[in-house]
Design a protein around this motif. Structure first.
Motif, mmCIF file in Angstrom:
data_model
loop_
_atom_site.group_PDB
_atom_site.id
_atom_site.type_symbol
_atom_site.label_atom_id
_atom_site.label_comp_id
_atom_site.label_asym_id
_atom_site.label_seq_id
_atom_site.Cartn_x
_atom_site.Cartn_y
_atom_site.Cartn_z
ATOM 1 N N LEU A 98 0.832 -1.207 0.000
ATOM 2 C CA LEU A 98 0.000 0.000 0.000
ATOM 3 C C LEU A 98 0.865 1.254 0.000
ATOM 4 O O LEU A 98 0.550 2.239 -0.676
ATOM 5 N N PHE A 99 1.959 1.205 0.740
ATOM 6 C CA PHE A 99 2.841 2.378 0.830
ATOM 7 C C PHE A 99 3.576 2.609 -0.486
ATOM 8 O O PHE A 99 3.604 3.739 -1.000
ATOM 9 N N HIS A 100 4.175 1.557 -1.049
ATOM 10 C CA HIS A 100 5.016 1.728 -2.238
ATOM 11 C C HIS A 100 4.216 1.772 -3.539
ATOM 12 O O HIS A 100 4.564 2.530 -4.450
ATOM 13 N N GLU A 101 3.174 0.970 -3.646
ATOM 14 C CA GLU A 101 2.427 0.887 -4.894
ATOM 15 C C GLU A 101 1.287 1.901 -4.968
ATOM 16 O O GLU A 101 0.979 2.422 -6.038
ATOM 17 N N GLU A 102 0.625 2.154 -3.825
ATOM 18 C CA GLU A 102 -0.558 3.024 -3.822
ATOM 19 C C GLU A 102 -0.311 4.366 -3.139
ATOM 20 O O GLU A 102 -1.221 5.194 -3.070
ATOM 21 N N LYS A 103 0.903 4.563 -2.599
ATOM 22 C CA LYS A 103 1.252 5.815 -1.908
ATOM 23 C C LYS A 103 0.314 6.081 -0.730
ATOM 24 O O LYS A 103 -0.080 7.220 -0.466
ATOM 25 N N MET A 104 -0.032 5.036 -0.014
ATOM 26 C CA MET A 104 -0.957 5.152 1.114
ATOM 27 C C MET A 104 -0.275 4.685 2.396
ATOM 28 O O MET A 104 0.295 3.595 2.435
ATOM 29 N N GLY A 105 -0.337 5.518 3.430
ATOM 30 C CA GLY A 105 0.164 5.133 4.735
ATOM 31 C C GLY A 105 -0.959 4.503 5.547
ATOM 32 O O GLY A 105 -1.912 5.190 5.935
ATOM 33 N N VAL A 106 -0.871 3.194 5.770
ATOM 34 C CA VAL A 106 -1.938 2.454 6.441
ATOM 35 C C VAL A 106 -1.323 1.654 7.583
ATOM 36 O O VAL A 106 -0.275 1.024 7.417
#
Length: 343
Positions: A98-106
């Motif tokens: 999610l962080f690397h592919e979608e630029k989302m911090g979860v």
């Protein structure tokens, strides 16, 4: 009072690239600021405090997990997309994806909550495996590079993989895919490209016995002799037999678990629909023309994610703990030596 007692902040253009690089390594604000001051900011001219750094980071669109305020509803579309390609990924891998592919911090807790709600059957499938511990000795960064090939897709899809790893830090120098991994010239070209890219090479090779590795071993030994005549008459590679090439084998095992399942499903569609038939040259060529560039792009993203993700904490590990790329680029920060031979 002298209003000019504080040094000006550095130009954002001069520090935006390293900020993005350390952000990809998932360092916290204090660690990024410390790395900037140690390696990228001229302290005699500029100064930068933590509060101002946070303003700069957010102006670059880089927000921490808490500020992104994601919920099950906001991550669901991204999770559905990722589960198509990574159906076997666990919570830790999904947080990284999610962080690397979608630029989302979860947060991990939110991903676990998603699994419990939408994928309870997959959670029940997970089992603990018994690990057999092995030892590998390395003196420092660029002391050893381990090379290996992977043939699991070779006979099914006509696709061959090849990788190069620094076992001391776990940096994956490359993960290549092509229609063959048995060409000595091709394997040597991978090595020379990497040497040119980083401006140096390692001390010793770990390679499996095989004709495809002879030119690589001889070429590396020749270059070492050219740069250090005192090594004349010595071998600068080591043949690894009986599965002793530990680190690449671990890498392939992780690839089979993390990366392969979803992409095999996609490739199976091509095979079942007759897009790939190894007995028909034109079909094989078209299949490779379409899928090799796409898979290489996905493998590059996978390698980048692995190199910028800290390994799981291990109390039995004597090697430095941290992000592989950071240890590789700044070994002195971790109290280790760099044995790179400048070329």
């Amino acid at each position: 009072m002298n209003r000019n007692q504080y040094k000006p902040n550095p130009p954002i253009d001069s520090i935006s690239e390293p900020i993005h690089r350390y952000w990809k390594m998932r360092k916290d604000d204090k660690a990024i600021l410390r790395a900037l001051k140690d390696h990228h900011i001229d302290s005699s001219k500029y100064g930068l405090g933590l509060t101002k750094f946070r303003e700069i980071r957010e102006s670059l669109g880089l927000f921490r997990t808490r500020k992104q305020e994601h919920s099950l509803d906001t991550i669901k579309p991204a999770m559905i997309r990722l589960r198509t390609q990574y159906p076997k990924a666990g919570a830790r891998d999904l947080v990284g994806l999610l962080f690397h592919e979608e630029k989302m911090g979860v947060s991990r807790a939110l991903v676990v909550k998603y699994f419990a709600l939408y994928e309870p059957e997959l959670v029940r499938e997970r089992r603990k495996n018994r690990l057999r511990r092995k030892h590998l000795w390395a003196a420092g960064v660029n002391d050893i590079w381990a090379v290996d090939q992977h043939d699991k897709w070779k006979y099914k899809f006509g696709l061959a993989l090849h990788s190069y790893t620094d076992p001391f830090v776990g940096v994956m120098h490359w993960m290549k895919i092509w229609w063959t991994n048995s060409s000595p010239r091709l394997i040597l070209s991978y090595h020379l490209e990497r040497v040119e890219e980083i401006g140096g090479k390692q001390c010793v090779h770990f390679v499996d016995p095989g004709t495809e590795n002879y030119r690589l071993a001889n070429g590396h030994t020749l270059l070492r002799h050219l740069h250090d005549p005192s090594l004349e008459g010595t071998l600068q590679h080591r043949w690894m037999v009986k599965k002793k090439n530990v680190m690449p084998e671990i890498g392939w095992s992780q690839l089979r678990h993390r990366f392969t399942p979803g992409f095999e499903d996609i490739l199976d569609v091509g095979v079942n629909n007759g897009w790939y038939n190894p007995d028909i040259l034109l079909e094989a060529l078209v299949f490779h023309y379409i899928f090799i560039p796409w898979l290489q792009q996905e493998l590059d993203a996978y390698r980048d994610r692995i190199n910028n993700t800290a390994k799981r904490a291990d109390r039995n590990k004597l090697l430095p703990h941290g992000v592989p790329n950071d240890i590789y680029k700044h070994p002195s920060d971790y109290g280790v030596l760099d044995f790179k031979v400048i070329c």
